[in-house]
Design a protein around this motif. Structure first.
Motif, PDB file in Angstrom:
ATOM      1  N   SER A 143       0.893  -1.121  -0.161  1.00 36.71           N
ATOM      2  CA  SER A 143       0.120   0.089  -0.131  1.00 36.71           C
ATOM      3  C   SER A 143       0.952   1.286  -0.029  1.00 36.71           C
ATOM      4  CB  SER A 143      -0.851   0.028   1.290  1.00 36.71           C
ATOM      5  OG  SER A 143      -1.785   1.156   1.365  1.00 36.71           O
TER       6      SER A 143
ATOM      7  N   LEU B 292       2.506   1.651  -3.387  1.00 39.36           N
ATOM      8  CA  LEU B 292       1.600   2.089  -4.523  1.00 39.36           C
ATOM      9  C   LEU B 292       1.414   3.592  -4.287  1.00 39.36           C
ATOM     10  CD1 LEU B 292      -0.317   1.344  -6.656  1.00 39.36           C
ATOM     11  CD2 LEU B 292      -1.854   0.775  -4.822  1.00 39.36           C
ATOM     12  N   LYS B 293       0.932   4.041  -2.880  1.00 40.97           N
ATOM     13  CA  LYS B 293       0.709   5.511  -2.899  1.00 40.97           C
ATOM     14  C   LYS B 293       1.895   6.176  -3.165  1.00 40.97           C
ATOM     15  CE  LYS B 293       0.756   7.510   1.319  1.00 40.97           C
ATOM     16  NZ  LYS B 293       0.359   8.030   2.613  1.00 40.97           N
ATOM     17  N   TRP B 294       3.405   5.738  -2.976  1.00 42.66           N
ATOM     18  CA  TRP B 294       4.546   6.624  -3.315  1.00 42.66           C
ATOM     19  C   TRP B 294       4.668   6.435  -4.794  1.00 42.66           C
ATOM     20  CZ3 TRP B 294       8.789   4.276  -6.085  1.00 42.66           C
ATOM     21  CH2 TRP B 294       9.752   5.204  -6.351  1.00 42.66           C
ATOM     22  N   LYS B 295       4.347   5.326  -5.522  1.00 40.35           N
ATOM     23  CA  LYS B 295       4.299   5.726  -7.009  1.00 40.35           C
ATOM     24  C   LYS B 295       3.161   6.545  -7.573  1.00 40.35           C
ATOM     25  CE  LYS B 295       6.051   0.958  -7.902  1.00 40.35           C
ATOM     26  NZ  LYS B 295       5.504  -0.592  -8.287  1.00 40.35           N
ATOM     27  N   LYS B 296       1.874   6.579  -6.877  1.00 39.77           N
ATOM     28  CA  LYS B 296       1.048   7.442  -7.608  1.00 39.77           C
ATOM     29  C   LYS B 296       1.100   8.883  -7.221  1.00 39.77           C
ATOM     30  CE  LYS B 296      -4.049   7.594  -7.339  1.00 39.77           C
ATOM     31  NZ  LYS B 296      -5.444   7.048  -6.825  1.00 39.77           N
ATOM     32  N   PHE B 297       1.612   9.213  -6.081  1.00 42.23           N
ATOM     33  CA  PHE B 297       1.456  10.426  -5.578  1.00 42.23           C
ATOM     34  C   PHE B 297       3.134  11.100  -5.396  1.00 42.23           C
ATOM     35  CE2 PHE B 297      -2.452   8.888  -3.798  1.00 42.23           C
ATOM     36  CZ  PHE B 297      -3.347   9.677  -4.278  1.00 42.23           C
ATOM     37  N   GLY B 298       4.127  10.192  -5.408  1.00 38.25           N
ATOM     38  CA  GLY B 298       5.566  10.815  -5.311  1.00 38.25           C
ATOM     39  C   GLY B 298       5.901  11.175  -4.015  1.00 38.25           C
TER      40      GLY B 298
ATOM     41  N   THR C 257       5.657   9.987   0.697  1.00 38.92           N
ATOM     42  CA  THR C 257       5.095   8.931   1.558  1.00 38.92           C
ATOM     43  C   THR C 257       4.362   9.771   2.648  1.00 38.92           C
ATOM     44  OG1 THR C 257       7.467   9.264   2.610  1.00 38.92           O
ATOM     45  CG2 THR C 257       6.872   7.387   1.018  1.00 38.92           C
TER      46      THR C 257
END
Length: 346
Positions: A47, A50-56, A58
């Motif tokens: 999770s 995935l958030k890091w990939k989507k929003f760049g 943490t």
């Protein structure tokens, strides 16, 4: 899963730990290896990445939705009010809210109570119990908790009930097109004043159902006395209870009338000492509900047919159902004690 992982799953991870997860992922480590090394559930690792990939990032992102319109202090005050008076209306709660300096709408108050786990529901109808009634119920429960199951199996439970010809108070649903609500196939026929009703007396034990009798005309003490005279011993014989059975009846004035007591005494009938206002202790109430549901599946068209179907369905009630209801009696007594004599869920 370890206890530490379970705790981590239920709380947000520190940003420093989230950064370490991403750093390990960028160095080529698998989710499984990161999870084992940092003792973080694999699903949480996935999770965060995935958030890091989507929003760049943490960091914790702003959460969607509007902030609560009622603060915690106001919500706690509302909860206190409904605990003091569960029947308080939303309008009255709104007035209380204004007195506390809050200007809350009905929907805001309702939403706040839902967040606190409180929901509006239709109140159940229960007998009015005085302090004397509750004390008698507690004494009865304490006394009969000691009874053996063998003794309970010799009880002949009895009661009266009224069954209406068109008396099912439930909603019926149909599939129809707009504008056809009044078309005959889409309606449920009713008759003024319910189409009439019949009054029934019945009895049962753990061995099954006994006699079911339709009562003609208005019931009085003399008419009631005739019912056990004509049906009590025959029911006990049919159910193989022998002569040493215990007869249960409630404290309706017709049941406790002098003429009834004399007949019971003259015929050496042992009567269970019953506390007033206690239908929740009598398992026959559940049989009445079973009977009514079964009868109205047949949609009887007149009172003669209604009586016939009642008697047929009464005989069809399985012995196992009767056994189960009698076996519930100790739990009913325990519920009375737990409620300190007040009405129970039964």
């Amino acid at each position: 899963m370890s206890e530490q992982m379970r705790i981590m799953r239920s709380m947000e991870l520190p940003k420093e730990l989230r950064d370490r997860i991403v750093a390990r992922h960028r160095s080529g480590q698998s989710y499984k290896r990161i999870s084992a090394a940092l003792k973080v559930p694999k699903s949480t690792v996935a999770s965060i990445i995935l958030k890091w990939k989507k929003f760049g990032t943490t960091r914790t992102l702003p959460r969607p939705g509007h902030p609560a319109k009622l603060n915690n202090r106001g919500r706690r005050a509302l909860v206190r009010e409904i605990k003091k008076n569960p029947k308080i209306t939303v309008a009255e709660l709104q007035r209380c809210s204004r007195e506390m300096g809050e200007s809350s709408t009905n929907s805001t108050i309702t939403a706040a109570l839902h967040q606190s786990g409180h929901y509006g529901r239709v109140a159940r109808w229960k007998p009015l119990l005085s302090a004397r009634h509750m004390k008698a119920r507690i004494e009865f429960a304490k006394k009969h908790m000691k009874d053996s199951q063998t003794m309970r199996n010799t009880i002949l439970w009895s009661d009266e009930t009224k069954i209406e010809l068109f008396g099912i108070n439930s909603k019926g649903y149909v599939w129809r097109k707009p504008g056809t609500a009044h078309h005959l196939p889409n309606t449920i026929p009713t008759v003024k004043h319910g189409g009439g009703s019949i009054m029934l007396w019945g009895c049962f034990s753990a061995a099954g159902t006994g006699r079911l009798v339709a009562i003609e005309g208005k019931m009085n003490a003399a008419k009631y006395r005739d019912i056990p005279e004509e049906n009590l011993f025959q029911s006990a014989q049919d159910l193989r209870l022998g002569r040493r059975f215990t007869f249960q009846q409630d404290n309706d004035p017709k049941h406790t009338a002098k003429i009834t007591k004399e007949w019971l005494r003259n015929n050496s009938v042992t009567v269970l000492d019953w506390p007033s206002q206690s239908p929740d202790l009598n398992p026959i109430e559940h049989l009445w509900r079973d009977l009514k549901m079964a009868v109205h599946q047949h949609s009887p068209s007149n009172l003669t047919e209604l009586e016939r179907i009642c008697k047929e369905e009464w005989q069809r009630i399985p012995k196992s159902r009767c056994e189960k209801l009698v076996a519930s009696f100790p739990r009913r007594l325990m519920a009375v004690l737990a409620q300190k004599g007040a009405s129970t869920q039964y």
